[in-house]
Write a protein that holds these residues in place. Structure first.
Motif, PDB file in Angstrom:
ATOM      1  N   LEU A  78      -4.038   9.302  -2.696  1.00 38.23           N
ATOM      2  CA  LEU A  78      -5.308   9.511  -3.382  1.00 38.23           C
ATOM      3  C   LEU A  78      -6.108  10.631  -2.710  1.00 38.23           C
ATOM      4  CD1 LEU A  78      -6.405   5.788  -4.013  1.00 38.23           C
ATOM      5  CD2 LEU A  78      -5.538   7.425  -5.697  1.00 38.23           C
ATOM      6  N   LEU A  79      -5.781  10.902  -1.445  1.00 39.76           N
ATOM      7  CA  LEU A  79      -6.460  11.958  -0.701  1.00 39.76           C
ATOM      8  C   LEU A  79      -5.567  13.191  -0.518  1.00 39.76           C
ATOM      9  CD1 LEU A  79      -8.277   9.889   2.073  1.00 39.76           C
ATOM     10  CD2 LEU A  79      -9.381  11.325   0.352  1.00 39.76           C
ATOM     11  N   ALA A  86       0.828  -1.204   0.000  1.00 36.26           N
ATOM     12  CA  ALA A  86       0.000   0.000   0.000  1.00 36.26           C
ATOM     13  C   ALA A  86       0.865   1.259   0.000  1.00 36.26           C
ATOM     14  CB  ALA A  86      -0.926   0.010   1.210  1.00 36.26           C
ATOM     15  N   LEU A  87       1.979   1.189   0.740  1.00 28.91           N
ATOM     16  CA  LEU A  87       2.881   2.339   0.773  1.00 28.91           C
ATOM     17  C   LEU A  87       3.564   2.536  -0.573  1.00 28.91           C
ATOM     18  CD1 LEU A  87       4.509   1.891   4.314  1.00 28.91           C
ATOM     19  CD2 LEU A  87       2.771   3.554   3.617  1.00 28.91           C
ATOM     20  N   GLU A  88       3.956   1.415  -1.205  1.00 30.22           N
ATOM     21  CA  GLU A  88       4.584   1.508  -2.526  1.00 30.22           C
ATOM     22  C   GLU A  88       3.597   2.012  -3.576  1.00 30.22           C
ATOM     23  OE1 GLU A  88       6.123  -2.361  -3.285  1.00 30.22           O
ATOM     24  OE2 GLU A  88       7.945  -2.064  -2.088  1.00 30.22           O
ATOM     25  N   ILE A 137     -12.476   6.381  -3.598  1.00 32.59           N
ATOM     26  CA  ILE A 137     -11.259   6.227  -2.792  1.00 32.59           C
ATOM     27  C   ILE A 137     -11.526   5.304  -1.611  1.00 32.59           C
ATOM     28  CG2 ILE A 137      -9.558   7.454  -1.383  1.00 32.59           C
ATOM     29  CD1 ILE A 137     -10.022   9.919  -3.122  1.00 32.59           C
ATOM     30  N   HIS A 138     -12.658   5.483  -0.984  1.00 30.61           N
ATOM     31  CA  HIS A 138     -13.024   4.620   0.134  1.00 30.61           C
ATOM     32  C   HIS A 138     -13.133   3.163  -0.321  1.00 30.61           C
ATOM     33  CE1 HIS A 138     -15.732   2.703   3.087  1.00 30.61           C
ATOM     34  NE2 HIS A 138     -15.197   3.574   3.976  1.00 30.61           N
ATOM     35  N   PHE A 145      -8.071  14.891   5.629  1.00 32.70           N
ATOM     36  CA  PHE A 145      -8.966  13.736   5.770  1.00 32.70           C
ATOM     37  C   PHE A 145      -8.232  12.505   6.302  1.00 32.70           C
ATOM     38  CE2 PHE A 145     -12.877  14.638   2.895  1.00 32.70           C
ATOM     39  CZ  PHE A 145     -13.030  15.872   3.511  1.00 32.70           C
ATOM     40  N   VAL A 146      -6.919  12.471   6.162  1.00 34.02           N
ATOM     41  CA  VAL A 146      -6.154  11.349   6.718  1.00 34.02           C
ATOM     42  C   VAL A 146      -5.357  11.791   7.940  1.00 34.02           C
ATOM     43  CG1 VAL A 146      -5.998  10.022   4.587  1.00 34.02           C
ATOM     44  CG2 VAL A 146      -4.282  11.788   5.063  1.00 34.02           C
ATOM     45  N   GLU A 147      -5.611  13.024   8.401  1.00 30.62           N
ATOM     46  CA  GLU A 147      -4.947  13.515   9.609  1.00 30.62           C
ATOM     47  C   GLU A 147      -5.916  13.597  10.781  1.00 30.62           C
ATOM     48  OE1 GLU A 147      -3.377  17.263   8.384  1.00 30.62           O
ATOM     49  OE2 GLU A 147      -1.682  16.378   7.296  1.00 30.62           O
ATOM     50  N   ASN A 148      -7.189  13.836  10.490  1.00 37.20           N
ATOM     51  CA  ASN A 148      -8.212  13.878  11.534  1.00 37.20           C
ATOM     52  C   ASN A 148      -9.573  13.660  10.890  1.00 37.20           C
ATOM     53  OD1 ASN A 148      -9.597  16.619  10.968  1.00 37.20           O
ATOM     54  ND2 ASN A 148      -7.399  17.133  11.023  1.00 37.20           N
TER      55      ASN A 148
END
Length: 358
Positions: free
Chosen positions: A302-303, A294-296, A336-337, A309-312
């Motif tokens: 995508l966000l 997933a990291l690669e 994306i979800h 949205f991926v911080e809080n």
């Protein structure tokens, strides 16, 4: 054009005053002189031509065709002088001119984001005649100004306020009355009063302050307090300074709706759904960070347009809320979800095992 040239033309006309061909030659002569004006590139040269033109006009007592053409030439010489003076002051269009923390860059017609025939200077409120007059725009807040008006700019760049104190007024139109402003414009301090016809006070719906017509052009903007308290996305009139500030704040994720107005989630179905998706993102983020694949694949990127949205899961920007209201947010988040969920539950064997056994 020298005084001798003028005298020669006057004598020439006197010799054959009724000759149509001579009149046409006379017109063409001055037409060529007008064309030469735009080729002049030095202030000293243009100023000398202006002085000679003035002398020639004063030497002609009667109203004549010659005098009319000389006046036209004088007007063009003065316009050319103004243009060359501005170009000499701002010789490098790429050089940033810092005034009141604004970062001004000289603009060409193609660089401007507006209709070239409708650009107004925010300093003097006058029309900017492109390309006769130079036009400068702030790189930060898009403040527009004549070149010659830069030294008269009084309003501090809105980007400074955004950097120092990025907050919203969350009271709906907090008007306190003209008396609290000593009956003066909140920006330029000009006197304003309702019983005058020339300088009527104009209310800014965001700040609640009154402004003169020079500082408030009636621009409409979505008001954050009306959005979070009333779910109202109608445009309301705001001052020029407020408009620039709100534009710069549009994508700042500083609105904690759960704290400001938690009841809103019960009444706005789309907002409640986005809240659920964001909570899911925060959970799925932990799985994705533990997955090498997933990291690669850089799934979290995508966000990247909505990094918060991926911080809080609590803070929203005004742009987020506008997109939710317009139903654009769901079409952005749902795919994306689904991709995150599919990777965790199906594509990655390690994550799918952890997920199914958690």
């Amino acid at each position: 054009m020298s005084a001798d040239d003028i005298n020669e033309k006057v004598d020439y006309k006197k010799k054959e005053p009724g000759c149509l061909n001579n009149l046409l030659l006379y017109e063409n002569y001055y037409s060529r002189q007008h064309e030469d004006v735009w080729k002049m590139g030095k202030v000293v040269e243009i100023q000398l031509a202006i002085d000679k033109c003035k002398e020639s006009i004063l030497a002609l007592k009667e109203t004549s065709e010659e005098k009319r053409l000389l006046v036209q030439r004088l007007v063009k010489l003065r316009l050319r002088l103004q243009e060359v003076q501005e170009l000499e002051i701002y010789t490098d269009p790429k050089q940033v001119k810092v005034v009141q923390n604004h970062k001004f860059i000289c603009q060409t017609v193609t660089q401007l984001k507006f209709h070239a025939s409708q650009i107004y200077c925010e300093t003097c409120s006058g029309l900017i005649w492109i390309p006769v007059q130079s036009c400068f725009a702030c790189l930060e807040c898009e403040y527009i100004s004549h070149g010659q008006c830069l030294n008269s700019v009084k309003r501090i760049c809105a980007s400074v306020i955004v950097k120092e104190n990025p907050t919203y007024i969350l009271e709906i139109c907090p008007e306190k009355g003209l008396g609290n402003q000593n009956y003066r414009c909140a920006e330029c301090n000009a006197g304003i009063l309702f019983n005058t016809t020339l300088n009527q006070p104009l209310l800014c719906d965001y700040s609640g302050h009154y402004f003169c017509s020079e500082c408030h052009w009636g621009s409409l903007s979505v008001i954050p307090s009306r959005v979070v308290l009333n779910w109202d996305f109608q445009g309301y009139p705001v001052s020029k300074g407020s408009k620039q500030y709100l534009n710069l704040m549009m994508k700042k994720s500083i609105l904690n709706l759960e704290s400001i107005n938690p009841k809103l989630f019960s009444f706005v179905e789309e907002l409640a759904y986005v809240k659920q998706l964001r909570s899911n993102f925060m959970i799925m983020k932990e799985y994705i960070l533990a997955c090498k694949e997933a990291l690669e694949a850089k799934l979290l990127r995508l966000l990247e347009d909505r990094q918060h949205f991926v911080e809080n899961s609590d803070y929203y920007s005004v742009q987020d809320l506008i997109d939710i209201y317009n139903k654009d947010m769901l079409s952005y988040l749902d795919p994306i979800h689904s991709q995150f969920f599919r990777h965790i539950t199906q594509d990655c064997l390690v994550l799918s095992f952890q997920f199914n056994n958690s």
